[in-house]
Scaffold this active site. Structure first.
Site, PDB file in Angstrom:
ATOM      1  N   CYS A 109       0.834  -1.203   0.000  1.00 26.50           N
ATOM      2  CA  CYS A 109       0.000   0.000   0.000  1.00 26.50           C
ATOM      3  C   CYS A 109       0.871   1.255   0.000  1.00 26.50           C
ATOM      4  O   CYS A 109       1.751   1.413   0.857  1.00 26.50           O
ATOM      5  CB  CYS A 109      -0.918   0.002   1.221  1.00 26.50           C
ATOM      6  N   ASN A 210       1.364  -7.921 -11.538  1.00 22.17           N
ATOM      7  CA  ASN A 210       0.290  -6.951 -11.322  1.00 22.17           C
ATOM      8  C   ASN A 210       0.776  -5.563 -11.711  1.00 22.17           C
ATOM      9  O   ASN A 210       1.950  -5.242 -11.556  1.00 22.17           O
ATOM     10  CB  ASN A 210      -0.127  -7.003  -9.846  1.00 22.17           C
ATOM     11  N   GLU A 212      -0.945  -2.011 -14.200  1.00 19.89           N
ATOM     12  CA  GLU A 212      -1.111  -1.383 -15.516  1.00 19.89           C
ATOM     13  C   GLU A 212      -1.599  -2.374 -16.576  1.00 19.89           C
ATOM     14  O   GLU A 212      -1.223  -2.276 -17.755  1.00 19.89           O
ATOM     15  CB  GLU A 212       0.199  -0.718 -15.942  1.00 19.89           C
TER      16      GLU A 212
END
Length: 330
Positions: A109, A210, A212
Site C-alpha cells: 500500500c 500486477n 497497468e
C-alpha cells in the site's frame, strides 16, 4: 468453522486485485458474476495493537458468512495490513477461524497515512521485519490455510525487491503478487514488468504479475516481460468488467476482440444491481459517489457509461438516480 482453502491458481490464473475505497465486496460481487476470475483478495484490514472482533472482519469481507466466496462462487482471500508480527499473527489466527480462502499480507500500500505508521510499502525498507511478520502469521494459522503476500518493487527504489521477496517466500508465503512499481512511482505508467522476472528467478513460489493491465494486449505484454503467466488485474477490470473473459478468450482461441466482451446491454443490469447493493449495504453519504466512481472508470470503454456519468454527476437523490438507471441508461 474453516472452509477448505482454494486450490492453487491455474497456470494462467487471474486474480481480482484489492483496491481500498474502490474494489470492495459490492464490486467484487458484481465483477465475479461476469466471470473469468479465479480468486479475489479483499481490501486490507488494518491491524494495530488490538485483537479485532469478528464483526470487523465480516464487515470488510461479508463473503466470510458465505463460505469465503462471492455469490458467484469465487474464493476470497483476506488481506491484513500492519507492522507488528505478534498482533498480525493473533488477528490472522482469529480471522482463519472464519474460513477465508487464505490470508494475504499487504506489503504494497502506497498511502501516506499507512506508510507513516510503518505499514504497507514502508515495510519494504525492512526485509528483516517482513520476514518476522510472514513467519509469525504462517505459524499462527492452520497448516492447510494458504498464506500469501502482495508487494511493490520497493519504497523509494527497487534495490531491495529480491531481498524482500526472499524474506516472504523463505518464511512461509506460498504465493507472491508483485505490483511492478515502487511506492515512489505511485500509479504512474509504466509498470516495470521486467523487474518481476528477477524476483521469479530468485524464489521458489508462484509469482503473480500486477500493474497497468488495462487490455488483452497489456496482459500479453506483461506475461512476456515478467515471465509470469498468472496475473492480478484491478483498475482494468473495473473499467472493463469483461477483461478477464477477454484474456481467457485469447488464451483459448487466440482472439483479442477490439470491443468489450460484455456489451453495454449485458452490463447495464449489473450496473443496476450494483446500485441496489450500494443502497442496501453502504452509508447514504457514500452511495451516489460510489456509482459515479464506477461510471467514471466504465466510460474508458463504454460511450453509454460516459452518457450516464454526465447525466448523473451532479445528482444525489437516490430515487432519481434509480429512476434514471431504470429508464434512461439505455
Amino acid at each position: 468453522m474453516l472452509s477448505p482453502p482454494d486450490a492453487a491458481l491455474p497456470p494462467k490464473g487471474l486474480l481480482l486485485a484489492p483496491m481500498e475505497g474502490l474494489l470492495d465486496f459490492v464490486l467484487r460481487d458484481i465483477l465475479t458474476r461476469v466471470g473469468g476470475i479465479d480468486r479475489c483478495v479483499s481490501e486490507f484490514i488494518r491491524v494495530t495493537n488490538t485483537l479485532l472482533p469478528d464483526r470487523v472482519f465480516t464487515r470488510v469481507i461479508p463473503e466470510l458468512e458465505h463460505g469465503g466466496r462471492t455469490f458467484a462462487g469465487v474464493p476470497v482471500r483476506a488481506q491484513l495490513l500492519g507492522s507488528d508480527p505478534g498482533w498480525l499473527a493473533e488477528n490472522a489466527a482469529r480471522l482463519a477461524r472464519l474460513g477465508p480462502a487464505g490470508i494475504d499480507l499487504n506489503f504494497g500500500c502506497p498511502a501516506k497515512v499507512v506508510n507513516r505508521h510503518g505499514g504497507g510499502a514502508a515495510l519494504l525498507d525492512e526485509p528483516e521485519l517482513v520476514a518476522r511478520i510472514v513467519a509469525a502469521v504462517r505459524r499462527a494459522v492452520p497448516a492447510g490455510m494458504p498464506v500469501s503476500a502482495k508487494m511493490r518493487l520497493g519504497f523509494n527504489d527497487g534495490s531491495r525487491a529480491v531481498e524482500c521477496a526472499l524474506a516472504m517466500a523463505g518464511n512461509g508465503a506460498e504465493e507472491l503478487v508483485v505490483h511492478a512499481r515502487t511506492k515512489a512511482d505511485g500509479y504512474r505508467p509504466p509498470a516495470y514488468w521486467e523487474r518481476i522476472r528477477e524476483i521469479r528467478a530468485a524464489v521458489a513460489v508462484p509469482v503473480v504479475a500486477n500493474g497497468e493491465i488495462w487490455t488483452v494486449d497489456d496482459a500479453l505484454r506483461c506475461r512476456a516481460a515478467s515471465g509470469s503467466s498468472q496475473l492480478m488485474i484491478g483498475r482494468g477490470m473495473v473499467a472493463d468488467p469483461g477483461l478477464a473473459l477477454a484474456i481467457r478468450r485469447h488464451d483459448d482461441l487466440g482472439l483479442a476482440p477490439a470491443e468489450p466482451v460484455v456489451a453495454w446491454p449485458g452490463l447495464l443490469p449489473l450496473v443496476r444491481d450494483f446500485w441496489r447493493l450500494v443502497c442496501a449495504r453502504l452509508e447514504p453519504k457514500q452511495r451516489a459517489g460510489r456509482l459515479k466512481q464506477w461510471l467514471n472508470f466504465l466510460r474508458r470503454r463504454y460511450p453509454e457509461a460516459e452518457a450516464a456519468y454526465l447525466a448523473l454527476r451532479t445528482e444525489t437523490d437516490e430515487a432519481r438516480i434509480g429512476a434514471w438507471l431504470a429508464t434512461g441508461a439505455q
